[in-house]
Design a protein around this motif. Structure first.
Motif: not given
Ligand code: FES
Length: 571
Positions: A61, A92-93, A129-130, A201-202, A208
């Protein structure tokens, strides 16, 4: 050549000297090492802007951060400052085990200590990222130096056949179709290569994007910058402007405690609710508030939720729009302007103006009403998230009603219990599993103090045999979290959690559970004596055999309503 002025060591590169017992020696040593980097006295005499830099090859991300960093440094230099980036933990997720939430507090501690210990007058927080943005805001709030958040920005969407797709609400949709046998291996492999095709990001209103919006609503970013896509040229311009603003902050005493006030926290919560944002945002906002000795309680969340309409129809709310549409539609500013009568307009922002001044200057700006509704014609009349209380959740639980099935909001049904993630994985798709569509699925031992450390596992999969019958949603209850990109009638963050003896751990398959979204209730319909008998037979997990960060986390992490921060980090 201008000499580095050692009489102003409360500012700039000479602030916070090491203590060798000889101050002049400390200055001499710091200069000697600074000279090794080639800086002139002129450069070193400028206000120092640290840049908390979270580029990492383990964090897709943030893959565009090198270019973004150059833009920040350009802005700092043009405004007369010295930009010095420094690495911090990056989260990172999908590349962290057991989950990224476990390391948010580690990143917050790392960020706080590096901001405090290193000689910077202000800091730019580069996050996306989140967990990165809440970690940085928590750390900066505790470090107490002027700070400005630069958001990395969301991904752009892509195409799978004739469908527009983006991470990660669509990830879940396609995976559910694959599990139900509607997509084959070849198709799901093709989908995998189409879901995430740009940096950022997503692409939906996941955690995020929710945290980016919260950062802007708190007043910690430049106005209008939260939702700019990662690869958009405006993102680079925002980075440059952020660097320039950081130099002004370096010359000021506008520290985060002057920005993140009770009014600003309510403003941020209203935006979270109006976006139908991620439930994770509630945990993070409580943690950020807690760093400054402030409280963001679940009962306050309900008060705000009852009086805040959902205004944005960005996935997982609705089925059409993504973050790039939200940006083009007017972004966070459009939502804030619509919420104006409900906001604390005196809240100060890092731009040096109040929220009211900012919004007045934006009056009449374009808004695409297909994506962002009005207060008179909202997407939903009340907020996207509601807190539930009752005998199953004495300290509260959350339900994201904007992404749930209203037909399931008032329900009393039999429970089917999984005692852990492993138990669930072993049995959920067993054709012999005794489960029907009307049941309530319960997952235990997935809270913050469980070995799983509160993963995003609250989106319990629908058992395969029910998927095959066309079941799309069921009530699911756990002490886990849920990705902001997920959807369904999912009750999360049940507190106290099972691993600390909460009633969730006492539920047994066959017990009846009552959910009432209207009454904000979640109750376990089992009599007290029986629960007490079960309580005596339960043994809770101990942390004595753990070491290092594992042990610190297990011993110090607080429950979800307190933001899952460490008890010793709160203000
Ligand atoms: Fe990074 Fe969704 S994996 S914002």
């Amino acid at each position: 050549m201008k000499k580095l002025n050692d009489s102003t060591s409360d500012r700039g590169f000479l602030r916070g000297l090491q203590n060798y017992g000889d101050r002049e020696f400390s200055i001499y040593m710091r200069r000697a090492f600074a000279k090794s980097m080639g800086y002139t006295g002129n450069e070193l005499a400028r206000p120092v802007v640290g840049i908390a830099y979270t580029h990492s090859r383990f964090n897709p991300c943030h893959r565009h951060f090198p270019e973004l960093l150059e833009a920040v440094k350009r802005g700092v230099a043009a405004a007369g400052g010295l930009a010095l980036e420094f690495p911090t933990t990056s989260l990172h997720e999908s590349t962290l085990a057991p989950n990224s939430m476990k390391f948010r507090n580690l990143m917050a501690m790392d960020s706080e200590e590096m901001i405090r210990a290193q000689p910077m007058d202000a800091v730019v927080l580069m996050g996306g990222c989140d967990k990165t943005v809440p970690a940085q805001l928590m750390g900066a709030a505790s470090a107490g130096k002027p700070a400005i958040q630069l958001i990395g920005g969301p991904q752009m969407t892509s195409r799978y056949q004739d469908e527009r797709v983006g991470a990660c609400t669509d990830c879940r949709k396609f995976w559910t179709q694959f599990r139900a046998g509607k997509l084959g291996q070849v198709e799901i492999d093709a989908v995998e290569g189409r879901l995430v095709t740009t940096a950022g990001t997503c692409a939906v209103m996941g955690t995020a994007s929710t945290m980016a919006a919260i950062a802007e609503a708190l007043g910690m970013t430049l106005p209008g910058t939260a939702a700019i896509p990662a690869v958009h040229a405006d993102r680079l311009r925002a980075a440059e402007a952020t660097g320039a603003r950081a130099v002004a902050l370096a010359r000021s005493d506008l520290t985060p405690d002057k920005i993140i006030t009770p009014g600003a926290i309510d403003n941020a919560a209203r935006v979270l609710l109006a976006l139908g944002g991620s439930t994770n945002g509630v945990i993070h906002l409580a943690a950020i508030a807690g760093r400054l000795g402030l409280k963001f309680s679940l009962s306050r969340l309900n008060e705000l939720s009852d009086t805040t309409p959902v205004l944005a129809a960005v996935k997982p709310v609705g089925d059409e729009f993504y973050m790039e549409d939200f940006f083009a539609a007017g972004g966070v500013g459009a939502v804030l302007r619509e919420l104006m009568p409900l906001l604390d307009l005196d809240a100060m922002t890092i731009a040096g103006e109040t929220l009211g001044q900012r919004l007045a200057a934006e009056a009449g700006c374009y808004v695409d009403r297909r994506v962002i509704g009005t207060a008179a014609k909202p997407v939903e009349p009340r907020g996207g998230i509601v807190a539930l209380f009752g005998s199953l959740a004495p300290d509260g639980a959350l339900l994201k009603r904007s992404a749930a099935t209203p037909a399931l909001f008032e329900k009393t049904a039999r429970s089917v219990v999984f005692s852990s993630l492993e138990d669930m994985a072993a049995r959920i798709d067993d054709p012999e599993l005794d489960v029907v569509a009307d049941d309530i699925l319960v997952l235990q031992n997935a809270g913050p103090r469980s070995p799983a450390a509160m993963p995003e596992a609250g989106f319990l999969p629908i058992p395969k045999k029910l998927l095959a019958l066309g079941v799309k949603d069921m009530v699911r209850i756990s002490d886990a979290r849920m990705s902001g990109t997920a959807y369904g009638t999912i009750v999360l963050h049940v507190a106290p959690e099972a691993a600390v003896g909460g009633p969730l751990g006492l539920v047994r398959t066959g017990d009846r559970i009552s959910l009432s979204v209207r009454e904000h209730r979640l109750d376990l319909l089992v009599d007290r004596e029986e629960l007490e008998r079960r309580r005596q037979a339960v043994s809770l997990p101990a942390s004595t055999r753990l070491r290092g960060y594992d042990k610190l986390f297990r011993d110090a992490v607080l429950q979800a309503p307190d933001g899952c921060d460490f008890d010793f980090l709160r203000g």
